[in-house]
Design an enzyme around this catalytic site. Structure first.
Site, short mmCIF file in Angstrom:
data_model
loop_
_atom_site.label_atom_id
_atom_site.label_comp_id
_atom_site.label_asym_id
_atom_site.label_seq_id
_atom_site.Cartn_x
_atom_site.Cartn_y
_atom_site.Cartn_z
N HIS A 139 1.12 -0.91 0.39
CA HIS A 139 -0.11 0.21 0.12
C HIS A 139 0.99 0.73 0.15
O HIS A 139 1.79 1.35 0.39
CB HIS A 139 -1.10 0.07 0.95
CG HIS A 139 -2.01 1.09 0.69
ND1 HIS A 139 -2.30 2.21 1.27
CD2 HIS A 139 -3.33 0.42 1.24
CE1 HIS A 139 -3.18 2.22 1.33
NE2 HIS A 139 -4.21 1.45 0.65
N ASP A 168 -7.47 -5.96 -0.07
CA ASP A 168 -8.04 -6.23 -0.93
C ASP A 168 -8.30 -7.98 0.04
O ASP A 168 -9.05 -8.67 -1.35
CB ASP A 168 -7.43 -5.92 -2.09
CG ASP A 168 -8.24 -4.96 -2.38
OD1 ASP A 168 -9.36 -4.33 -2.09
OD2 ASP A 168 -7.64 -3.36 -3.38
#
Ligand code: ACO
Length: 395
Positions: free
Chosen positions: A265, A319
């Site tokens: 991320h 996710d």
């Protein structure tokens, strides 16, 4: 002639570039914390509902009982979509990706909005509510149309998340499924200045309408490096198939310098707090189904990825486990990103509204490093080396 290129720093990927002040959310990427309007995501996931969270994100405070009730009933009244939009969806190729249908659906819904060109704050928030309320109806209707089923009309007596599952599957969901869907929407509702929010804001900064801003957000979210990762993460977990295959699969991918979906991320340099919550729900749903295969495989993949990549500060993101959750809620994998979008409409429009309060058109610069004053040659005098031949023309 060449130009002298000024010494400016280009922040690739706009890394660490701040584009506005916000009171909507804060990500503490070093410590894996997320706050909406000052409330921790853990508290909201535990105590709040999606509608209450949407109210909080848009209006800046938690609603009182009568405010929430009015807010919810207004959203319910906006759920319906015009028959012409359903007809339009029936004409689209059945293999179309649901994110493309969502773009079409929201763009089409704009043309029916009586307040489309009204840029007052009150009209804009009503439009945001209409978009939020209609998105699940569009997604569910499309899913049924492509399976040769009639769309299920939205119902008045279910909350946002449960109504979506009802319109999708044609039957009212049980309490656990409704709650998990609701929490998944809370977790995805907002996340600072990510790629899709920025895309929405760029569009809005030109004083285009809020529907167009949301369509820009949907377009950016579709990409596999952003919202499209959960669909691919589940596909990977299924492909790995069992915990025993995880180690060799991950090592093979990393050796080929491929990315493992659901990890890494730009902002979190710690475990994504949303992933922690979804991991627990993934476990609960697998237990309820009496089939732990996906969960156990995912856990093993995660163990190997974290062992290999945590030194680069790559950790599990939202996710990775959401795919398992949605799969066990009976949602097909190509709808996953639309669910992300369905929730993120709140964040996109929240940031747009906040930006509009001190709007300035977003207009960055690109640093020109090419040549100048080249001689224009007539077409028959131009020659190119074989390497310069364009691929679409062929060598
Ligand atoms: N798998 C393997 N290696 C990775 C991964 C990954 N998922 N993510 C980052 N890395 C590696 C990169 O290869 C790079 O290694 P290097 O320094 O040896 O070249 C290093 O970690 C840093 O990566 P960056 O590309 O600089 O990270 P960036 O901040 O630009 O990208 C992103 C973030 C796009 C999310 C990236 O981590 C990624 O591609 N992840 C997989 C896709 C994914 O899960 N996306 C969902 C993100 S969450 C969201 O949008 C909701």
């Amino acid at each position: 002639m060449t130009i002298s290129v000024p010494q400016v720093e280009i922040k690739k990927g706009l890394d660490e570039v701040y584009v506005k002040k916000t009171r909507i959310s804060w990500i503490d990427g070093q410590n894996g914390k997320l706050y909406y309007r000052g409330y921790s995501i853990e508290d909201l996931a535990k105590h709040s509902t999606f509608e209450e969270t949407a109210f909080l994100l848009w209006y800046g405070r938690l609603p009182k009982r009568d405010e929430l009730s009015k807010f919810k009933s207004t959203l319910v009244s906006f759920r319906w979509i015009p028959d012409e939009l359903v007809d339009l969806m029936k004409r689209v190729p059945r293999k179309a990706h649901p994110m493309d249908i969502l773009k079409i659906g929201i763009a089409a819904a704009a043309t029916y909005d009586p307040e489309l060109e009204d840029m007052s704050s009150i009209a804009n928030i009503r439009k945001a509510m209409r978009i939020l309320a209609k998105a699940p109806t569009i997604i569910a209707a499309w899913h049924r149309i492509r399976n040769n089923q009639d769309p299920v009309e939205p119902t008045n007596d279910l909350d946002h998340a449960a109504n979506f599952l009802y319109m999708l599957n044609g039957e009212k969901p049980d309490e656990l499924s409704s709650r998990i869907m609701d929490v998944a929407l809370i977790l995805h509702a907002e996340h600072g200045m990510n790629a899709s929010t920025f895309a929405a804001m760029v569009t809005a900064s030109t004083l285009s309408d809020i529907y167009s801003a949301v369509v820009s957000g949907i377009s950016a979210l579709k990409g596999p490096l952003h919202g499209g990762a959960n669909e691919r993460a589940l596909r990977m977990i299924m492909e790995v198939g069992s915990p025993e295959n995880a180690e060799s699969y991950v090592l093979r991918k990393l050796a080929k310098k491929e990315r493992i979906m659901g990890f890494g991320h730009r902002v979190y340099k710690a475990y994504d707090p949303r992933a922690k919550i979804l991991k627990e729900y993934a476990r609960m749903l697998c237990e309820k189904k009496g089939d732990m295969r996906l969960y156990e495989t995912a856990i093993k993949i995660e163990e190997v990825v974290l062992r290999e990549l945590s030194r680069k500060r790559i950790f599990t993101n939202v996710d990775f486990f959401s795919g398992i959750v949605y799969h066990h809620l009976g949602i097909p994998s190509d709808l996953f990103t639309t669910i992300f979008a369905m929730a993120r409409i709140v964040g996109w429009t929240g940031h747009v509204l906040e930006y509009w309060s001190e709007n300035r058109i977003i207009r960055p610069r690109a640093l020109y490093v090419g040549e100048l004053d080249k001689k224009y040659l007539p077409i028959d005098e131009r020659c190119t080396s074989p390497e310069e031949r364009l691929e679409f023309i062929g060598k």
